[in-house]
Design a protein around this motif. Structure first.
Motif, PDB file in Angstrom:
ATOM      1  N   UNK A  96       0.822  -1.210   0.000  1.00  9.59           N
ATOM      2  CA  UNK A  96       0.000   0.000   0.000  1.00  9.59           C
ATOM      3  C   UNK A  96       0.858   1.262   0.000  1.00  9.59           C
ATOM      4  N   UNK A  97       1.975   1.253   0.702  1.00  5.12           N
ATOM      5  CA  UNK A  97       2.848   2.429   0.689  1.00  5.12           C
ATOM      6  C   UNK A  97       3.488   2.615  -0.679  1.00  5.12           C
ATOM      7  N   UNK A  98       3.862   1.534  -1.321  1.00  7.89           N
ATOM      8  CA  UNK A  98       4.439   1.642  -2.661  1.00  7.89           C
ATOM      9  C   UNK A  98       3.430   2.230  -3.639  1.00  7.89           C
ATOM     10  N   UNK A  99       2.200   1.719  -3.589  1.00  7.52           N
ATOM     11  CA  UNK A  99       1.163   2.236  -4.481  1.00  7.52           C
ATOM     12  C   UNK A  99       0.833   3.687  -4.143  1.00  7.52           C
ATOM     13  N   UNK A 100       0.788   3.996  -2.851  1.00 13.61           N
ATOM     14  CA  UNK A 100       0.523   5.367  -2.439  1.00 13.61           C
ATOM     15  C   UNK A 100       1.597   6.334  -2.917  1.00 13.61           C
ATOM     16  N   UNK A 101       2.862   5.917  -2.839  1.00 12.84           N
ATOM     17  CA  UNK A 101       3.957   6.763  -3.319  1.00 12.84           C
ATOM     18  C   UNK A 101       3.875   6.970  -4.829  1.00 12.84           C
ATOM     19  N   UNK A 102       3.468   5.941  -5.547  1.00  9.63           N
ATOM     20  CA  UNK A 102       3.313   6.076  -7.000  1.00  9.63           C
ATOM     21  C   UNK A 102       2.283   7.150  -7.327  1.00  9.63           C
ATOM     22  N   UNK A 103       1.131   7.103  -6.657  1.00  9.86           N
ATOM     23  CA  UNK A 103       0.083   8.080  -6.938  1.00  9.86           C
ATOM     24  C   UNK A 103       0.461   9.476  -6.444  1.00  9.86           C
ATOM     25  N   UNK A 104       1.173   9.558  -5.319  1.00 13.25           N
ATOM     26  CA  UNK A 104       1.622  10.862  -4.832  1.00 13.25           C
ATOM     27  C   UNK A 104       2.598  11.502  -5.815  1.00 13.25           C
ATOM     28  N   UNK A 105       3.518  10.688  -6.342  1.00 10.93           N
ATOM     29  CA  UNK A 105       4.472  11.201  -7.328  1.00 10.93           C
ATOM     30  C   UNK A 105       3.757  11.644  -8.604  1.00 10.93           C
ATOM     31  N   UNK A 106       2.791  10.856  -9.047  1.00 15.08           N
ATOM     32  CA  UNK A 106       2.031  11.221 -10.242  1.00 15.08           C
ATOM     33  C   UNK A 106       1.267  12.530 -10.034  1.00 15.08           C
ATOM     34  N   UNK A 107       0.677  12.700  -8.854  1.00 14.36           N
ATOM     35  CA  UNK A 107      -0.067  13.925  -8.559  1.00 14.36           C
ATOM     36  C   UNK A 107       0.851  15.136  -8.536  1.00 14.36           C
ATOM     37  N   UNK A 108       2.024  14.972  -7.939  1.00 14.53           N
ATOM     38  CA  UNK A 108       2.974  16.081  -7.853  1.00 14.53           C
ATOM     39  C   UNK A 108       3.464  16.489  -9.241  1.00 14.53           C
ATOM     40  N   UNK A 109       3.848  15.507 -10.039  1.00 10.01           N
ATOM     41  CA  UNK A 109       4.341  15.801 -11.384  1.00 10.01           C
ATOM     42  C   UNK A 109       3.253  16.465 -12.227  1.00 10.01           C
ATOM     43  N   UNK A 110       2.034  15.935 -12.157  1.00 11.65           N
ATOM     44  CA  UNK A 110       0.933  16.501 -12.940  1.00 11.65           C
ATOM     45  C   UNK A 110       0.628  17.931 -12.505  1.00 11.65           C
ATOM     46  N   UNK A 111       0.657  18.195 -11.195  1.00  9.04           N
ATOM     47  CA  UNK A 111       0.360  19.535 -10.695  1.00  9.04           C
ATOM     48  C   UNK A 111       1.422  20.539 -11.124  1.00  9.04           C
ATOM     49  N   UNK A 112       2.687  20.148 -10.988  1.00  7.17           N
ATOM     50  CA  UNK A 112       3.774  21.039 -11.406  1.00  7.17           C
ATOM     51  C   UNK A 112       3.683  21.324 -12.901  1.00  7.17           C
ATOM     52  N   UNK A 113       3.342  20.313 -13.675  1.00  8.53           N
ATOM     53  CA  UNK A 113       3.215  20.493 -15.124  1.00  8.53           C
ATOM     54  C   UNK A 113       2.102  21.480 -15.461  1.00  8.53           C
ATOM     55  N   UNK A 114       0.943  21.330 -14.800  1.00 15.16           N
ATOM     56  CA  UNK A 114      -0.185  22.216 -15.077  1.00 15.16           C
ATOM     57  C   UNK A 114       0.147  23.653 -14.681  1.00 15.16           C
ATOM     58  N   UNK A 115       0.776  23.814 -13.519  1.00 18.12           N
ATOM     59  CA  UNK A 115       1.148  25.159 -13.070  1.00 18.12           C
ATOM     60  C   UNK A 115       2.146  25.786 -14.034  1.00 18.12           C
ATOM     61  N   UNK A 116       3.106  24.982 -14.504  1.00 18.49           N
ATOM     62  CA  UNK A 116       4.095  25.491 -15.452  1.00 18.49           C
ATOM     63  C   UNK A 116       3.452  25.891 -16.777  1.00 18.49           C
ATOM     64  N   UNK A 117       2.432  25.173 -17.199  1.00 19.08           N
ATOM     65  CA  UNK A 117       1.772  25.464 -18.477  1.00 19.08           C
ATOM     66  C   UNK A 117       0.802  26.640 -18.376  1.00 19.08           C
ATOM     67  N   UNK A 118       0.091  26.726 -17.259  1.00 14.82           N
ATOM     68  CA  UNK A 118      -0.953  27.740 -17.127  1.00 14.82           C
ATOM     69  C   UNK A 118      -0.513  28.956 -16.317  1.00 14.82           C
ATOM     70  N   UNK A 119       0.485  28.761 -15.451  1.00 20.40           N
ATOM     71  CA  UNK A 119       0.899  29.850 -14.573  1.00 20.40           C
ATOM     72  C   UNK A 119      -0.032  30.068 -13.408  1.00 20.40           C
ATOM     73  N   UNK A 120      -1.000  29.191 -13.232  1.00 23.50           N
ATOM     74  CA  UNK A 120      -1.984  29.319 -12.156  1.00 23.50           C
ATOM     75  C   UNK A 120      -1.503  28.535 -10.938  1.00 23.50           C
TER      76      UNK A 120
END
Length: 211
Positions: free
Chosen positions: A149-173
């Motif tokens: 469960x921790x491994x799967x949780x870390x995978x989703x946390x990393x995916x969320x972080x990368x996706x959020x940083x990408x969106x902020x970088x693209x939109x500036x929001x």
């Protein structure tokens, strides 16, 4: 008695217990407790508790590595299965909620309720889905519940972080980063489910050994 024989941090001992296999728990916990008492008598309870936390984290890491090496297929299958189960259930959440809202015409009669379920309600539903997935993964990874469960949780946390940083970088929001609170709550739900299943199995094993 507690002033004469200080006890190790409960949270640290509980964490070690979550990752320890039943046939190894008594020996590992006993060794840590013995060393803790020796250090407490020589250097004081504060120093001993700090040492116990360091050893607990080191022990958890070693047990996680050992758990994966001893059952790599079962652990990997549980993690991959949980990942694909999320891919299967995730897209169903929002359509299901709006289907219920439309079926009972909530928009026409209770607009504030409609807005709640159309926004926060969807986040809560996703949280429940992640909790359910955590239970399934922990059930499948018997003996390695926390590792899976921790491994799967870390995978989703990393995916969320990368996706959020990408969106902020693209939109500036930068306000989008506030969504990380919900995004990190989802992986945390998986880990919490793993801890619940593991604790229940430990309790059952203890009752069985006593009887």
């Amino acid at each position: 008695m507690n002033s004469q024989f200080p006890q190790p941090p409960y949270s640290a001992a509980w964490l070690v217990r979550l990752f320890t296999l039943p046939n190894e728990a008594e020996a590992i916990e006993g060794d840590l407790l013995e060393e803790f008492h020796i250090l407490a008598s020589k250097s004081g309870a504060f120093f001993a508790r700090r040492w116990y936390w360091r050893q607990a984290l080191k022990t958890v890491f070693q047990l996680a590595c050992l758990g994966f090496r001893t059952a790599p297929l079962r652990t990997t299958a549980a993690i991959v299965g949980g990942f694909f189960l999320r891919r299967l259930l995730g897209p169903l959440v929002q359509p299901a909620i709006f289907a219920v809202l439309d079926r009972y015409r909530i928009f026409d009669h209770h607009f504030s309720t409609y807005m709640f379920f159309a926004s926060t309600g969807i986040d809560i539903a996703h949280l429940i889905v992640f909790l359910f997935i955590g239970f399934i993964v922990a059930w499948a990874a018997r003996g390695r519940e926390m590792l899976a469960t921790m491994s799967l949780g870390l995978i989703y946390a990393a995916m969320a972080l990368v996706a959020s940083v990408y969106v902020v970088a693209k939109t500036g929001d930068a306000a989008y980063l506030w969504r990380l609170t919900w995004y990190f709550a989802d992986p945390l739900a998986i880990v919490i489910a793993g801890a619940i299943v593991r604790s229940q199995r430990l309790a059952a094993a203890t009752r069985h050994s006593i009887s």
